[in-house]
Scaffold this motif. Sequence first.
Motif, mmCIF file in Angstrom:
data_model
loop_
_atom_site.group_PDB
_atom_site.id
_atom_site.type_symbol
_atom_site.label_atom_id
_atom_site.label_comp_id
_atom_site.label_asym_id
_atom_site.label_seq_id
_atom_site.Cartn_x
_atom_site.Cartn_y
_atom_site.Cartn_z
ATOM 1 N N HIS A 197 -6.023 1.011 2.699
ATOM 2 C CA HIS A 197 -4.894 1.322 3.579
ATOM 3 C C HIS A 197 -4.558 2.814 3.586
ATOM 4 O O HIS A 197 -3.926 3.301 4.512
ATOM 5 N N TYR A 206 -4.110 -10.850 10.286
ATOM 6 C CA TYR A 206 -5.000 -10.352 9.238
ATOM 7 C C TYR A 206 -6.449 -10.787 9.474
ATOM 8 O O TYR A 206 -7.335 -9.969 9.677
ATOM 9 N N GLU A 257 0.787 -1.239 0.000
ATOM 10 C CA GLU A 257 0.000 0.000 0.000
ATOM 11 C C GLU A 257 0.819 1.288 0.000
ATOM 12 O O GLU A 257 0.325 2.325 0.467
ATOM 13 N N GLU A 270 -3.769 -3.962 9.543
ATOM 14 C CA GLU A 270 -4.126 -5.110 8.698
ATOM 15 C C GLU A 270 -5.497 -5.693 9.044
ATOM 16 O O GLU A 270 -6.303 -5.949 8.164
ATOM 17 N N HIS A 274 -8.306 -3.552 -0.743
ATOM 18 C CA HIS A 274 -7.510 -3.617 0.484
ATOM 19 C C HIS A 274 -6.392 -2.567 0.468
ATOM 20 O O HIS A 274 -6.254 -1.788 1.414
HETATM 21 ZN ZN ZN Z 1 -2.737 -4.935 4.251
#
Ligand code: ZN
Length: 882
Positions: free
Chosen positions: A308, A388, A271, A327, A304
Motif C-alpha cells: 500500500h 478487494y 497501512e 484495494e 499487502h
Molecule cells: Zn488494503
Amino acid sequence: MRTDTGQIVHLADYRPTDFVLERVDLTFELDPTETKVETRMIFHRREGVDASAPLVLDGDELSLSGLLFDQNEIPAGQYDLSPERLVIRDLPESKPFEITVTTIINPEANTQLMGLYRSNGIYCTQCEAEGFRRITYFPDRPDVLAPFTVNIIADKEANPLLLSNGNFLGGAGYGPGKHFAAWFDPHPKPSYLFALVAGDLGVVEDTFVTMSEREVALKIYVEHGKEARAAYAMDALKRSMKWDEEVFGREYDLDIFMIVAVSDFNMGAMENKGLNIFNDKYVLADPETATDQDYANIEAIIAHEYFHNWTGNRITCRDWFQLCLKEGLTVYRDHEFSADQRSRAVKRIAEVRHLRSEQFTEDSGPLAHPVRPTSYREINNFYTTTVYEKGSEVTRMIATILGGELFKKGMDLYFERHDGDAATVEDFVKCFEDASGRDLKQFSLWYHQAGTPQITVSSAFDAATGTLTLSLDQMVPATPGQTSKEPMHIPLKTGLLLEDGTIVTPSAVTGGEMTDDVLHLTERSQKFVFTGIPSRPTVSLNRGFSAPVSLHFDQSGADLSLIARHESDLFARWQALTNLALPVLTAAAAQARKGETVQSDAMLTETLLAIAANETLEPAFRAQALALPSEADIARELGSDNDPDAIHTGRETVLTAIAKAGADVFAKLMADMADTGAYKPDAADAGRRALKNAALSYLALAEQSPARAAAAFDKADNMTDLAQALTVLAHRFPQAAETATALQAFEARFSSNALVLDKWFSIQATIPGADALERIEKLMTNEHYNPANPNRVRSLIGTFAFANATGFNRADGAAYRFHAARILEIDKRNPQLAARLLTAMRSWRSLEPSRADLARTALMEIERSAGLSTDVRDIVDRMLKA
Ligand code: ZN
Ligand code: TRP
C-alpha cells in the motif's frame, strides 16, 4: 454512538474542497479518559472559490474545547457547531490562515475501535475510512493531502513508546513524570493514513537496504514476551520490500518502517504511512501456536500493507468510491507476491476457492454492488470481497489482456503520472490505454456492472474440414439497482487439447479476436471458428481462471477427465476435477432431500484416488483436489430452495464412499507424508501436512473411529497437525470420549494464549448439526470468551454464522433469532463488527421457503429495532429490499 441519518453519498456529487490544506500540526496530551488534541491547520481558499464560502470540517461524536483563527479566539457568532460538523464563516479571500481546533476525547470509552482507542493498555488509532473525525474536526476525506507534524505528550512510565507516521524528529522530558516525542511525515497524506501508538511494547528490530542503498530501520512492536513470535513477520516484511523493488520497481521512502500488533482490531491490518497497525493475529506466529494457514496469512497481509505504500499512500484515492483503486490493485500485488513465494498454481486454486465462496455469493445476493459503486450510505460496509477480490481480478484481467510487458509499462506510467495524487479508477485505466494503445472502454464495465457474468458454451468439431466452432453466450444477471447489462469484454485463456494432452495451435481463428492463448469474448453471442485442427480437441476454457465468470459448458466425463489428467495448467486440472464432482454432489443433495439412497460416483472416486496417489503432483495440489467442493459451493451450484441438511448429508455420503474405496491410498499417504525433521512453514512442507491431514480426515470417515485422529492429536508437534486432528475429532466424533479429552487438553495447554483459543472456539463452532446452537451458548460463558474483543467474537459467533451451515440454518430458526440478538448487542458497542457479522445472512433468499421465512423474520426483528447504527441499518435494509 451515532445513529442512522438516512443520508446517502453519491459519486456524482463529488467536488473538490473549497479550501486547500497546506499543513497540519497535531499535539496529543494522552490520557486514558481525557486526551487533549490540538490541531493546527494552515488553509487557503482554492482559486475561483466564492469569497463567502465557509470552511466545513467533519466531526463524529466530538466536543470542541477551543477554536482559534491565527491564534485568536473565534467569536461564537462566526461558526456553527455540532458533534458532526464545524462550519466557520468569514474567512480570508486569498491569504493563507491558521485554524486551531482543540478537542477532548475519551480513548478508554471508544469501543467502536475507530479513531483513538485503547487496546490492552496501548493507545492506538484506526482512521480509515472516517475515523480521524473522531479525533478532531478536520476535512476528513482522502483528496485532502498535507504533511503532518505530530507531537505526543504522555506519562513516561506507562508509555515509554510514542509513535506516529514518518521520521522521528526528537523527544525529551516534559514536566514531572511525562515525556514527549515529535514526528514529521514529509509525504503529503490524507487523514485516513494518520496513526499514533503509545504504550509499553517489546520490539524486534532489523534493517533493509533499498535498491538505491539507503538503510531503512525496521521495527515490529508486540507485547513484551512475544518478540520471538514476530520473527516470521519480519522475514515476510523484508521479502516484500525486496519483491516490490524487483517486480514493480518500487522503493521504500522513509528512514523507518514500523509495524505494531494490537489485540483489538476491526479488520486485518492498516497501512498507515510508515506505521502499519496490525491485528496481532496477523503478526504473531511460531510452530507451536500458528498453523500453516496462519503463516500464509501473515505473509500475505504483511505484504499487502507494505505494498500500500505505493498503491494507496503515494497514490491515494480521490474519494471512497475509488476504494478498489488501492484495494483491488494491492490485493493483486499481494497475490502475485505469494504466488512467487509459494506454488503459483496452488495459490491460484486457493484464491479462486475464496473468490467463489465469498465474492460470487455476495455478487448473487442482495448486497451485490459494482467494484466501483456509485453511492453508499455507510462506507465501512464497502470494504467488501467485491472491492478487494473482484477488484484484484479486474487488475489481473488487464494484465492478461495487455500481456506482461505492456501491463508493466502501464503500471510504471501510473506511478510516474500520479505519484502524489488522489486518483480515480479512470486515471488508472487511462495509463494502460496510453501505454498499450488498446481501447479499454468496454473492459471498464468490469468496474461498473455488478453480478458474475454467466457464460454458456457449446462446441462442434467438423472432422472433414478440421474446424472447431466454439459458441459462447454471455449474460450478466440483474443486481440491485442494475436491471439491464451490457456485454462485457471477457478474456478467456483457452487451450485445445489433443488426446495425449498436447495443445494445438489453430492455423486461423475467425469470429473474434484471439491474442496468444486468450479469446476475447466481447459480444453477447459470439462464434469462434478455429481451423487447422487435426482431430477432435478437448476444450480447456478459462485456464488459470483468467476471468471471474461462471462457465456453463456441458463437457463429458471423458473430456473432464482428460483435462484433469493432462492439462499443463494445474488450475485447469483442479477445475476439471471440481466439474466432475459438482454434479455428483448436487445429485447427492437432491437424493438426500427426497430421502432416497445417495449415490456416489465411481468415475469421480477413481479419478480422485488416482490424483491422490500421483507422486508427480505436488502434495499441496493433491490436498486441494481431495478437498471436494464445500457445502457452500454446492448450495451456490443449486442456486435456490436450499436445504443445508440435505447438502451436508449428500456430501458426507459421497466423501465416505471415496474414503472407503481409498482407505489404503490414504493410509499410505499418511505414512509417506509423515514429518521430515523440524517444522518449517514453507509451502512445500505445508503441502505435505495438508495432504497428510486430508488423508487423516478421509480415514476417520472410512474407519468410523476416533482412534487415528486421537493418536495424531497426541503425536502432533505443531499447531497445524494439532488443530487438524482436533477438527477431525470434534467434527466427526463430537460425542466421543477422545474428543472431550482432546478439547480439554487443548484448552488447558493454551489457556493463556487468546489467539490459539480462538481456534478452539472456531473448531467447536463448526461442529455440524442442530445442537450447535446450545454449544455456542455454552461457549459464550467460557472464561476465555470476551464479547468486547473482535477476534473472540468472530471466532465464535462469526464462525458459527459463516461456516456452520447445518447448525446456523437449523430448521426451527432458533439460530437466526440468536444471531439477531447478538447483532443488536454488538451494534451498541461496535457497529462495524455488527454489520460485518450480519452479512452472514446475505444468502437467506436461496434457502428453502420455511427457513427463508424464519430468516426474514429474524432480519425484520433487527430492522424494527430503534437506535440502529448506520452500519447495521444499511446492511439490514439492503438485505430485506425486494
Ligand atoms: Zn488494503
Ligand atoms: N485499508 C485496510 C487494508 O486493506 C483495511 C481497513 C479498512 C481497515 N478500513 C479499516 C482496517 C478499518 C481496520 C479498520 O489493508
